[in-house]
Write a protein that holds these residues in place. Structure first.
Motif, PDB file in Angstrom:
ATOM      1  N   THR A 123     -24.757  50.448  15.997  1.00 43.88           N
ATOM      2  CA  THR A 123     -23.729  50.363  15.141  1.00 43.88           C
ATOM      3  C   THR A 123     -22.281  49.861  15.743  1.00 43.88           C
ATOM      4  OG1 THR A 123     -24.403  52.602  14.072  1.00 43.88           O
ATOM      5  CG2 THR A 123     -22.036  51.985  14.035  1.00 43.88           C
ATOM      6  N   GLU A 124     -22.388  49.906  17.354  1.00 48.37           N
ATOM      7  CA  GLU A 124     -21.133  49.222  17.886  1.00 48.37           C
ATOM      8  C   GLU A 124     -21.307  47.597  18.071  1.00 48.37           C
ATOM      9  OE1 GLU A 124     -20.011  52.817  20.959  1.00 48.37           O
ATOM     10  OE2 GLU A 124     -21.789  51.797  21.377  1.00 48.37           O
ATOM     11  N   VAL A 125     -22.533  47.268  18.010  1.00 47.42           N
ATOM     12  CA  VAL A 125     -22.890  45.905  18.026  1.00 47.42           C
ATOM     13  C   VAL A 125     -22.303  45.194  16.624  1.00 47.42           C
ATOM     14  CG1 VAL A 125     -24.562  44.316  17.935  1.00 47.42           C
ATOM     15  CG2 VAL A 125     -24.747  45.817  19.612  1.00 47.42           C
ATOM     16  N   ARG A 126     -22.764  46.003  15.573  1.00 45.65           N
ATOM     17  CA  ARG A 126     -22.532  45.737  14.171  1.00 45.65           C
ATOM     18  C   ARG A 126     -21.096  45.620  13.858  1.00 45.65           C
ATOM     19  NH1 ARG A 126     -26.516  44.997  10.781  1.00 45.65           N
ATOM     20  NH2 ARG A 126     -28.792  45.891  11.713  1.00 45.65           N
ATOM     21  N   GLU A 127     -20.208  46.491  14.451  1.00 46.24           N
ATOM     22  CA  GLU A 127     -18.913  46.626  14.470  1.00 46.24           C
ATOM     23  C   GLU A 127     -18.009  45.590  15.438  1.00 46.24           C
ATOM     24  OE1 GLU A 127     -17.868  50.440  15.078  1.00 46.24           O
ATOM     25  OE2 GLU A 127     -18.527  51.393  13.309  1.00 46.24           O
ATOM     26  N   GLY A 128     -18.734  45.339  16.535  1.00 46.52           N
ATOM     27  CA  GLY A 128     -18.157  44.345  17.669  1.00 46.52           C
ATOM     28  C   GLY A 128     -18.303  42.821  16.973  1.00 46.52           C
ATOM     29  N   LEU A 129     -19.406  42.875  15.910  1.00 51.08           N
ATOM     30  CA  LEU A 129     -19.419  41.310  15.499  1.00 51.08           C
ATOM     31  C   LEU A 129     -19.083  41.134  14.233  1.00 51.08           C
ATOM     32  CD1 LEU A 129     -23.080  40.634  16.999  1.00 51.08           C
ATOM     33  CD2 LEU A 129     -20.766  39.850  18.128  1.00 51.08           C
ATOM     34  N   GLU A 130     -18.308  41.968  13.638  1.00 52.97           N
ATOM     35  CA  GLU A 130     -17.743  42.044  12.340  1.00 52.97           C
ATOM     36  C   GLU A 130     -17.062  40.882  11.907  1.00 52.97           C
ATOM     37  OE1 GLU A 130     -16.476  46.016  10.304  1.00 52.97           O
ATOM     38  OE2 GLU A 130     -14.582  45.208  11.489  1.00 52.97           O
ATOM     39  N   GLY A 131     -16.156  39.942  12.702  1.00 45.46           N
ATOM     40  CA  GLY A 131     -15.750  39.113  12.402  1.00 45.46           C
ATOM     41  C   GLY A 131     -16.332  37.677  12.413  1.00 45.46           C
ATOM     42  N   ASN A 132     -17.849  37.741  12.788  1.00 40.26           N
ATOM     43  CA  ASN A 132     -18.598  36.686  12.703  1.00 40.26           C
ATOM     44  C   ASN A 132     -19.636  36.857  11.756  1.00 40.26           C
ATOM     45  OD1 ASN A 132     -17.347  36.687  15.641  1.00 40.26           O
ATOM     46  ND2 ASN A 132     -18.419  34.880  15.784  1.00 40.26           N
ATOM     47  N   LEU A 133     -19.726  35.753  10.877  1.00 39.29           N
ATOM     48  CA  LEU A 133     -20.601  35.835   9.687  1.00 39.29           C
ATOM     49  C   LEU A 133     -21.880  34.772   9.937  1.00 39.29           C
ATOM     50  CD1 LEU A 133     -17.916  35.375   6.909  1.00 39.29           C
ATOM     51  CD2 LEU A 133     -18.919  37.390   7.909  1.00 39.29           C
ATOM     52  N   CYS A 134     -23.059  35.506   9.292  1.00 38.32           N
ATOM     53  CA  CYS A 134     -24.158  34.710   9.478  1.00 38.32           C
ATOM     54  C   CYS A 134     -24.925  34.811   8.108  1.00 38.32           C
ATOM     55  CB  CYS A 134     -25.182  35.315  10.447  1.00 38.32           C
ATOM     56  SG  CYS A 134     -27.021  34.442  10.197  1.00 38.32           S
ATOM     57  N   ARG A 135     -25.081  33.556   7.376  1.00 39.25           N
ATOM     58  CA  ARG A 135     -25.974  33.723   6.275  1.00 39.25           C
ATOM     59  C   ARG A 135     -27.318  33.693   5.853  1.00 39.25           C
ATOM     60  NH1 ARG A 135     -21.245  32.433   2.279  1.00 39.25           N
ATOM     61  NH2 ARG A 135     -23.103  32.335   0.824  1.00 39.25           N
ATOM     62  N   CYS A 136     -28.087  33.343   7.165  1.00 41.76           N
ATOM     63  CA  CYS A 136     -29.362  33.344   7.247  1.00 41.76           C
ATOM     64  C   CYS A 136     -29.908  34.654   7.695  1.00 41.76           C
ATOM     65  CB  CYS A 136     -29.648  32.247   7.986  1.00 41.76           C
ATOM     66  SG  CYS A 136     -29.091  30.706   7.548  1.00 41.76           S
ATOM     67  N   THR A 137     -29.624  35.469   8.639  1.00 45.55           N
ATOM     68  CA  THR A 137     -30.554  36.317   9.548  1.00 45.55           C
ATOM     69  C   THR A 137     -30.728  37.629   8.969  1.00 45.55           C
ATOM     70  OG1 THR A 137     -28.976  36.907  10.932  1.00 45.55           O
ATOM     71  CG2 THR A 137     -30.246  35.103  11.257  1.00 45.55           C
ATOM     72  N   GLY A 138     -29.612  38.179   8.196  1.00 45.65           N
ATOM     73  CA  GLY A 138     -29.550  39.823   7.821  1.00 45.65           C
ATOM     74  C   GLY A 138     -29.236  40.410   9.005  1.00 45.65           C
ATOM     75  N   TYR A 139     -28.818  39.912  10.280  1.00 48.61           N
ATOM     76  CA  TYR A 139     -28.093  40.430  11.392  1.00 48.61           C
ATOM     77  C   TYR A 139     -29.194  41.272  12.170  1.00 48.61           C
ATOM     78  CZ  TYR A 139     -23.947  39.109   9.287  1.00 48.61           C
ATOM     79  OH  TYR A 139     -22.765  38.009   8.639  1.00 48.61           O
ATOM     80  N   GLN A 140     -30.254  41.688  11.587  1.00 51.50           N
ATOM     81  CA  GLN A 140     -31.111  42.618  12.609  1.00 51.50           C
ATOM     82  C   GLN A 140     -31.661  42.122  14.106  1.00 51.50           C
ATOM     83  OE1 GLN A 140     -31.447  45.946  11.347  1.00 51.50           O
ATOM     84  NE2 GLN A 140     -32.727  46.452  13.019  1.00 51.50           N
ATOM     85  N   ASN A 141     -31.906  40.778  14.148  1.00 52.19           N
ATOM     86  CA  ASN A 141     -32.431  40.276  15.224  1.00 52.19           C
ATOM     87  C   ASN A 141     -31.309  39.881  15.960  1.00 52.19           C
ATOM     88  OD1 ASN A 141     -34.848  40.803  14.530  1.00 52.19           O
ATOM     89  ND2 ASN A 141     -35.393  38.446  13.934  1.00 52.19           N
ATOM     90  N   ILE A 142     -30.046  39.729  15.512  1.00 50.50           N
ATOM     91  CA  ILE A 142     -28.875  39.320  16.344  1.00 50.50           C
ATOM     92  C   ILE A 142     -28.523  40.967  16.817  1.00 50.50           C
ATOM     93  CG2 ILE A 142     -26.438  38.790  16.092  1.00 50.50           C
ATOM     94  CD1 ILE A 142     -27.110  37.025  13.767  1.00 50.50           C
ATOM     95  N   VAL A 143     -28.620  41.980  16.284  1.00 53.54           N
ATOM     96  CA  VAL A 143     -28.208  43.031  16.854  1.00 53.54           C
ATOM     97  C   VAL A 143     -29.227  43.407  18.068  1.00 53.54           C
ATOM     98  CG1 VAL A 143     -28.278  45.670  16.657  1.00 53.54           C
ATOM     99  CG2 VAL A 143     -27.251  44.026  14.797  1.00 53.54           C
ATOM    100  N   LYS A 144     -30.474  43.263  17.723  1.00 49.74           N
ATOM    101  CA  LYS A 144     -31.578  43.285  18.904  1.00 49.74           C
ATOM    102  C   LYS A 144     -31.398  42.434  20.014  1.00 49.74           C
ATOM    103  CE  LYS A 144     -35.365  43.160  16.234  1.00 49.74           C
ATOM    104  NZ  LYS A 144     -36.822  43.357  16.087  1.00 49.74           N
TER     105      LYS A 144
END
Length: 163
Positions: A123-144
Motif C-alpha cells: 500500500t505504501e509503494v502504491r501511495e508513494g508512486l501515486e504521481g507516476n502513471l503507467c498505462r501498460c503494466t497494471g502496477y502489480q509488477n512495479i510494486v513487486k
C-alpha cells in the motif's frame, strides 16, 4: 541570460540558459541525457522524474535556473561502472515494464520513496508512486520490483538476515 552551475550524474556543468528553459529540456537537449523522457509536459505523468538534491522532482515542472547549485541524478546516473542499480535490476527481473516509457520516472520516484521508507508495504509503494502513471503494466509488477529492490538495498549482498 542566467548562468547556471549544476552537477548531473556526477559531472559539473556550467551553462547560460534561457530563463524559461525547463530542466527536462536542459537535460535532454544540452546534456544528452535522453534517458529522461518528455511525457506529458504538464507534470501529470511523472515520466520525467529525476532526483534533485536527493528528492524526486518532475523535471518538466522545474526550470533549469532552479537547478542552479543542485545535484541532479537521472536514471543514466544510477549504477556504478556499468553495473545496474538494485532498483533497475529489480524492474528488469520482476518484469515491471512493458513499453518502458514511464520506467525512468518510476525508478527515480521509487528511490525517493525508499529514502523516506526503507521497507514500504504494498500500500505504501502504491501511495508513494501515486504521481507516476503507467498505462501498460497494471502496477502489480512495479510494486513487486520496488519491494524487491528495497529488500536488496537493506540487506547487503552476501548477508543473510535471519527472522
Amino acid at each position: 541570460m542566467p548562468r547556471i552551475r549544476v552537477e548531473v550524474d556526477g559531472a559539473t556543468y556550467e551553462d547560460d540558459v534561457e530563463p524559461r528553459l525547463l530542466l527536462v529540456h536542459y537535460l535532454r537537449e544540452r546534456l544528452g541525457k535522453v534517458g529522461t523522457p518528455v511525457g506529458c509536459d504538464t507534470s501529470n505523468c511523472g515520466a520525467c522524474t529525476v532526483l534533485m538534491d536527493g528528492m524526486s522532482v518532475k523535471s518538466c515542472s522545474v526550470l533549469a535556473v532552479q537547478a542552479d547549485g543542485a545535484d541532479v541524478t537521472t536514471v543514466e546516473g544510477l549504477g556504478i561502472d556499468g553495473t545496474e542499480h538494485p532498483m533497475q535490476r529489480a524492474f528488469h527481473e520482476e518484469h515491471a515494464l512493458q513499453c518502458g516509457y514511464c520506467t525512468p520516472g518510476m525508478i527515480m520516484a521509487s528511490l525517493d520513496l525508499l529514502r523516506e521508507n526503507a521497507d514500504p508495504s504494498e500500500t505504501e509503494v502504491r501511495e508513494g508512486l501515486e504521481g507516476n502513471l503507467c498505462r501498460c503494466t497494471g502496477y502489480q509488477n512495479i510494486v513487486k520490483a520496488v519491494r524487491r529492490a528495497a529488500k536488496e538495498m537493506r540487506e547487503p549482498a552476501g548477508q543473510e538476515v535471519t527472522p
